[in-house]
Scaffold this active site. Sequence first.
Site, mmCIF file in Angstrom:
data_model
loop_
_atom_site.group_PDB
_atom_site.id
_atom_site.type_symbol
_atom_site.label_atom_id
_atom_site.label_comp_id
_atom_site.label_asym_id
_atom_site.label_seq_id
_atom_site.Cartn_x
_atom_site.Cartn_y
_atom_site.Cartn_z
ATOM 1 N N GLY A 62 0.766 -1.243 0.000
ATOM 2 C CA GLY A 62 0.000 0.000 0.000
ATOM 3 C C GLY A 62 0.797 1.293 0.000
ATOM 4 O O GLY A 62 0.349 2.298 -0.543
ATOM 5 N N GLU B 235 3.994 4.175 6.019
ATOM 6 C CA GLU B 235 2.786 3.345 5.909
ATOM 7 C C GLU B 235 1.703 4.111 5.155
ATOM 8 O O GLU B 235 1.671 5.347 5.179
ATOM 9 C CB GLU B 235 2.338 2.981 7.337
ATOM 10 C CG GLU B 235 1.094 2.153 7.464
ATOM 11 C CD GLU B 235 1.147 0.783 6.829
ATOM 12 O OE1 GLU B 235 1.517 0.694 5.649
ATOM 13 O OE2 GLU B 235 0.782 -0.195 7.512
ATOM 14 N N ASP B 236 0.829 3.385 4.473
ATOM 15 C CA ASP B 236 -0.268 4.059 3.767
ATOM 16 C C ASP B 236 -1.353 4.490 4.743
ATOM 17 O O ASP B 236 -1.862 5.604 4.685
ATOM 18 C CB ASP B 236 -0.854 3.165 2.652
ATOM 19 C CG ASP B 236 -1.237 1.766 3.131
ATOM 20 O OD1 ASP B 236 -0.983 1.432 4.305
ATOM 21 O OD2 ASP B 236 -1.799 1.006 2.314
ATOM 22 N N ASP C 117 -4.882 1.720 10.829
ATOM 23 C CA ASP C 117 -6.284 1.401 11.110
ATOM 24 C C ASP C 117 -6.343 0.861 12.549
ATOM 25 O O ASP C 117 -6.391 1.646 13.492
ATOM 26 C CB ASP C 117 -6.702 0.382 10.034
ATOM 27 C CG ASP C 117 -8.150 -0.021 10.079
ATOM 28 O OD1 ASP C 117 -8.953 0.630 9.419
ATOM 29 O OD2 ASP C 117 -8.474 -1.005 10.759
ATOM 30 N N LYS D 21 -6.830 6.376 10.948
ATOM 31 C CA LYS D 21 -8.228 6.306 11.395
ATOM 32 C C LYS D 21 -8.209 6.200 12.919
ATOM 33 O O LYS D 21 -8.195 5.088 13.459
ATOM 34 C CB LYS D 21 -8.909 5.056 10.829
ATOM 35 C CG LYS D 21 -9.105 5.035 9.323
ATOM 36 C CD LYS D 21 -9.757 3.691 8.931
ATOM 37 C CE LYS D 21 -9.986 3.536 7.457
ATOM 38 N NZ LYS D 21 -10.281 2.138 7.076
ATOM 39 N N PHE E 255 -13.805 2.583 4.778
ATOM 40 C CA PHE E 255 -12.801 1.979 3.907
ATOM 41 C C PHE E 255 -12.476 2.909 2.731
ATOM 42 O O PHE E 255 -13.363 3.502 2.134
ATOM 43 C CB PHE E 255 -13.310 0.633 3.391
ATOM 44 C CG PHE E 255 -12.222 -0.205 2.799
ATOM 45 C CD1 PHE E 255 -11.304 -0.854 3.605
ATOM 46 C CD2 PHE E 255 -12.104 -0.316 1.422
ATOM 47 C CE1 PHE E 255 -10.277 -1.613 3.050
ATOM 48 C CE2 PHE E 255 -11.083 -1.075 0.854
ATOM 49 C CZ PHE E 255 -10.170 -1.726 1.664
ATOM 50 N N VAL E 256 -11.182 3.046 2.407
ATOM 51 C CA VAL E 256 -10.757 3.910 1.302
ATOM 52 C C VAL E 256 -9.859 3.147 0.319
ATOM 53 O O VAL E 256 -9.202 2.181 0.699
ATOM 54 C CB VAL E 256 -10.010 5.170 1.815
ATOM 55 C CG1 VAL E 256 -10.943 6.117 2.535
ATOM 56 C CG2 VAL E 256 -8.841 4.803 2.722
ATOM 57 N N ASP F 244 -5.653 -0.449 -1.761
ATOM 58 C CA ASP F 244 -6.459 -1.349 -2.590
ATOM 59 C C ASP F 244 -7.669 -1.916 -1.871
ATOM 60 O O ASP F 244 -7.762 -1.882 -0.632
ATOM 61 C CB ASP F 244 -5.609 -2.540 -3.023
ATOM 62 C CG ASP F 244 -5.388 -3.528 -1.873
ATOM 63 O OD1 ASP F 244 -4.939 -3.081 -0.787
ATOM 64 O OD2 ASP F 244 -5.689 -4.718 -2.029
ATOM 65 N N ARG G 23 -5.424 0.528 -6.639
ATOM 66 C CA ARG G 23 -4.159 1.187 -6.264
ATOM 67 C C ARG G 23 -3.737 2.254 -7.258
ATOM 68 O O ARG G 23 -3.038 3.192 -6.919
ATOM 69 C CB ARG G 23 -3.022 0.151 -6.187
ATOM 70 C CG ARG G 23 -3.204 -0.889 -5.112
ATOM 71 C CD ARG G 23 -1.889 -1.633 -4.896
ATOM 72 N NE ARG G 23 -2.057 -2.908 -4.227
ATOM 73 C CZ ARG G 23 -2.126 -3.071 -2.916
ATOM 74 N NH1 ARG G 23 -2.060 -2.033 -2.122
ATOM 75 N NH2 ARG G 23 -2.275 -4.272 -2.399
#
Length: 183
Positions: free
Chosen positions: A52, A106-107, A110, A138, A159-160, A166, A172
């Site tokens: 990600g 990191e992307d 969560d 988040k 969720f994104v 992805d 992506r």
Amino acid sequence: MEEVQNIVKVHDLSFQTFLDQDKILKRVHELGAQISQDYQGKRPLLIGVLNGAFMFASDLMKSISEPCEVTFVRMASYAGTESTGKVRRVIELQEDIVNRDIIIIEDIVDSGRTMEKALEYFQSFEPSSMKIASLLFKPECLKVDLKVDYVGFEIPEKFVVGYGLDYNGLGRNLKDIYQLKQE
Ligand code: IMP
Ligand code: MG
């Protein structure tokens, strides 16, 4: 005036525009400037977490004006749109990070479990310092005690996809970030 929302379909789900690429890149440049200031003369090693974070890592690195290096590890915890809670390390760290200043890229954070495991893993190689830079965070979903040092955007519990993130492998390549559309 009503804002026109761009809708994309990824697999079976519909997503709507949430953060456009100009906004993302502007924020990434701000983070890069901040990191350049904080790491003057330190030659930090950026460790991108695949898959990600590849796009964020690339744009962030271009925004850092100080000498720095990059490498990648691969961790996986998601199946579909749910975190499984089990974090697997799929590609191991190849570099020697003893006495290095590392920044984990990191992307999205969560539950925080991936980053908790990553910190534990990297700590065992005795770097001199470790920080986390995450494009998205988040806060409502955080399940562990974790400090995210550089945050691009705090976002709600939805969720994104896009800009590297992805949904079951797809999405992506989208330039903007999209949020799951409530039917
Ligand atoms: P955590 O371990 O629960 O913090 O989850 C982190 C990982 O799950 C991230 O590295 C992402 O790959 C993935 N993830 C979490 N939320 C999302 C999302 O909204 N979209 C896409 N991937 C996500
Ligand atoms: Mg990830």
